[in-house]
Design an enzyme around this catalytic site. Structure first.
Site, PDB file in Angstrom:
ATOM      1  N   LYS A 111       3.829  14.636 -38.212  1.00  0.00           N
ATOM      2  CA  LYS A 111       5.245  14.378 -38.519  1.00  0.00           C
ATOM      3  C   LYS A 111       6.139  14.659 -37.321  1.00  0.00           C
ATOM      4  CE  LYS A 111       8.733  15.808 -41.923  1.00  0.00           C
ATOM      5  NZ  LYS A 111       9.733  16.596 -41.235  1.00  0.00           N
ATOM      6  N   THR A 159       3.997  19.383 -38.593  1.00  0.00           N
ATOM      7  CA  THR A 159       5.291  19.010 -38.012  1.00  0.00           C
ATOM      8  C   THR A 159       5.299  19.343 -36.529  1.00  0.00           C
ATOM      9  OG1 THR A 159       6.403  19.352 -40.115  1.00  0.00           O
ATOM     10  CG2 THR A 159       7.789  19.416 -38.143  1.00  0.00           C
ATOM     11  N   GLN A 170       2.906  21.126 -45.690  1.00  0.00           N
ATOM     12  CA  GLN A 170       3.443  20.935 -44.334  1.00  0.00           C
ATOM     13  C   GLN A 170       3.298  22.232 -43.539  1.00  0.00           C
ATOM     14  OE1 GLN A 170       6.915  22.353 -43.500  1.00  0.00           O
ATOM     15  NE2 GLN A 170       6.312  22.044 -41.361  1.00  0.00           N
ATOM     16  N   TYR A 199      23.662  23.578 -45.204  1.00  0.00           N
ATOM     17  CA  TYR A 199      22.328  23.630 -44.582  1.00  0.00           C
ATOM     18  C   TYR A 199      21.635  22.272 -44.696  1.00  0.00           C
ATOM     19  CZ  TYR A 199      17.274  24.656 -44.413  1.00  0.00           C
ATOM     20  OH  TYR A 199      15.928  24.625 -44.146  1.00  0.00           O
ATOM     21  N   HIS A 227      13.353  14.406 -37.958  1.00  0.00           N
ATOM     22  CA  HIS A 227      13.647  15.594 -38.759  1.00  0.00           C
ATOM     23  C   HIS A 227      15.008  15.448 -39.469  1.00  0.00           C
ATOM     24  CE1 HIS A 227      11.584  19.654 -38.888  1.00  0.00           C
ATOM     25  NE2 HIS A 227      12.653  19.933 -39.604  1.00  0.00           N
ATOM     26  N   ARG A 273      22.381  23.859 -35.586  1.00  0.00           N
ATOM     27  CA  ARG A 273      23.354  23.315 -36.536  1.00  0.00           C
ATOM     28  C   ARG A 273      24.507  24.313 -36.605  1.00  0.00           C
ATOM     29  NH1 ARG A 273      18.400  22.577 -38.943  1.00  0.00           N
ATOM     30  NH2 ARG A 273      18.764  24.427 -40.204  1.00  0.00           N
ATOM     31  N   SER A 278       6.916  22.675 -47.962  1.00  0.00           N
ATOM     32  CA  SER A 278       7.194  23.192 -46.617  1.00  0.00           C
ATOM     33  C   SER A 278       6.585  24.579 -46.418  1.00  0.00           C
ATOM     34  CB  SER A 278       8.714  23.278 -46.428  1.00  0.00           C
ATOM     35  OG  SER A 278       9.042  24.094 -45.319  1.00  0.00           O
ATOM     36  N   ARG A 294      18.052  16.665 -37.389  1.00  0.00           N
ATOM     37  CA  ARG A 294      18.275  18.115 -37.327  1.00  0.00           C
ATOM     38  C   ARG A 294      17.735  18.748 -36.049  1.00  0.00           C
ATOM     39  NH1 ARG A 294      19.410  19.852 -42.533  1.00  0.00           N
ATOM     40  NH2 ARG A 294      18.389  21.874 -42.483  1.00  0.00           N
ATOM     41  N   TYR A 315       4.026  24.494 -40.179  1.00  0.00           N
ATOM     42  CA  TYR A 315       4.655  24.817 -38.905  1.00  0.00           C
ATOM     43  C   TYR A 315       3.672  25.694 -38.153  1.00  0.00           C
ATOM     44  CZ  TYR A 315       9.432  23.170 -39.850  1.00  0.00           C
ATOM     45  OH  TYR A 315      10.537  22.399 -40.068  1.00  0.00           O
TER      46      TYR A 315
END
Ligand SMILES: Cc1cc2nc3c(=O)[nH]c(=O)nc-3n(C[C@H](O)[C@H](O)[C@H](O)COP(=O)(O)O)c2cc1C
Length: 388
Positions: free
Chosen positions: A252, A156, A128, A25, A276, A165, A107, A279, A130
């Site tokens: 960010k 972000t 952070q 990950y 990122h 991924r 996060s 990613r 989202y």
């Protein structure tokens, strides 16, 4: 006992200690991983100028990021699932950062909650965010970060939709791990990780479970997160969140000069030049290569920070000398955490600090504010010349 001298040593121990799905990950980028690879390899295209016979006594790496004193301009980047790399991982990383005197960013997708980290630390940390479709939930998160006295909100902007991924899909990544025959086989070889995890405060997303209606345990969580990120996020919404927060805001995920100008317009205190960690958009430019044009566009009007690809003090030196006033490490601290818990994060910071300090000295510089482009040899075509 291995003598740890560099970030790569921590990575090797990390790989042995942590279940494969969580190693994969962290240690992967999206799709072909071109951007992930170039984030680190592009630093090698820039050379440092060795200078000699300069008095190097009385050196310091102390500086400031968004007006806050830092022992070196290196913050811990927000990393989701940090508490799966090591039991109570966010608490341990935040404590190591506090003792070292650098900022810690928690996060939204952390295992330990905002409140857990606030309780375990005394220095204010950064949160952070989202942005989610559920605006009430976002407002509650912002309020929780205010209550925890977080000293900056890091919004972000490069993850309204998730880059793919391959390994995470193949591994069926989840927190806590789903018990399939192959994960069980792998977990059996990671018994130390497992024993520590049994004693962890939490094993699923601490900022979400119990704070969102209908999410009482991790079974509902995968579906919720996939559907929750707000695809309608735009600059107006960013401005509204900034207003709701009322404190320092760091934006960010800026990789383009036009977006940097928009960030400036909404009144960001700092921007993070970031992809990122490779990613999200595979095929995008590395952060270090994108940095000069962004500095040229907004560098004299807003603090410009950088992350993605930093694995050494020399990388930090190159970013700072190019003109960034702060940097962040993601994987470099995760390796330390997975390898040795809090002591491993401290070790990662010590390694980077020593490399930065020594390399600065060998470039004939004693202080961060003495760093400038004249420390570097940057290829003439480093930024590239692109068709209109
Ligand atoms: C395992 C992992 C999880 C991450 N989770 C988040 C996250 O939850 N929020 C976020 O804004 N960035 C996240 N990032 C990106 C980091 O904040 C940072 O941009 C990136 O790690 C920098 O690249 P580096 O790992 O090469 O230092 C994550 C990165 C990694 C490696």
């Amino acid at each position: 006992m291995t003598v740890i001298t560099c970030i790569d040593d921590l990575k090797r121990i990390y790989e042995r200690r942590v279940p494969r799905m969580f190693f994969d990950y962290a240690e992967s980028g999206s799709w072909t991983e071109q951007t992930f690879r170039e984030n680190t390899s592009d630093f090698e295209d820039i050379y440092l100028r060795q200078r000699v016979a300069v008095d190097m006594s009385g050196r310091s790496t102390a500086s400031q990021m968004i007006g806050q004193d830092v022992a070196m301009p290196v913050a811990l980047a927000p990393v989701g699932l940090t508490g799966m790399q090591c039991a109570d991982g966010e608490i341990k990383a935040a404590r190591a950062a506090e003792k070292f005197g650098v900022p810690f960013t928690l996060s939204t997708m952390s295992i330990n909650s905002i409140e857990d980290v606030a309780e375990a630390t005394t220095a204010p940390f950064w949160f952070q965010l989202y942005t989610m479709r559920d605006t009430d939930y976002v407002s509650r998160l912002i309020q929780r970060a205010k209550d925890a006295k977080c000293s900056a909100l890091v919004i972000t902007l490069d993850l309204q939709i998730l880059g793919q991924r391959h390994k995470d899909l193949k591994n069926g990544l989840s927190a806590p791990p789903k018990l399939t025959p192959s994960t069980i086989a792998n977990l059996m070889t990671k018994w130390r990780w497992g024993i520590e995890m049994l004693g962890a405060k939490r094993r699923n997303f601490g900022n979400i479970v119990g704070h969102v209606d209908g999410i009482s345990d991790s079974k509902d969580l995968g579906a919720w997160t996939a559907e929750s990120f707000d695809p309608t996020l735009d600059w107006d919404k960013v401005a509204k969140i900034k207003e709701e927060w009322g404190g320092k805001v760091i934006l960010k995920g800026i990789l383009d000069a036009e977006d940097a100008k928009m960030a400036l317009k909404v009144g960001a205190d700092a921007i993070i030049v970031s992809n990122h960690g490779g990613r999200q958009l595979d095929g995008a430019m590395s952060s270090i290569r994108a940095l000069p044009s962004i500095l040229e566009a907004v560098g004299d009007q807003v603090e410009v920070h950088l992350d993605s690809g930093i694995r050494s003090g020399q990388d930090i030196l190159k970013a700072l000398a190019m003109g960034a006033s702060g940097t962040y490490i993601g994987r470099a601290f995760v390796y330390g955490l997975g390898a040795m818990g809090e002591a491993g994060v401290t070790k990662a910071l010590e390694v980077l600090h020593k490399e930065l300090d020594t390399s600065m000295a060998l470039c004939g510089r004693r202080r961060i504010d003495e760093l400038g482009r004249d420390v570097l040899l940057i290829p003439e075509d480093f930024e590239g010349r692109w068709q209109a």
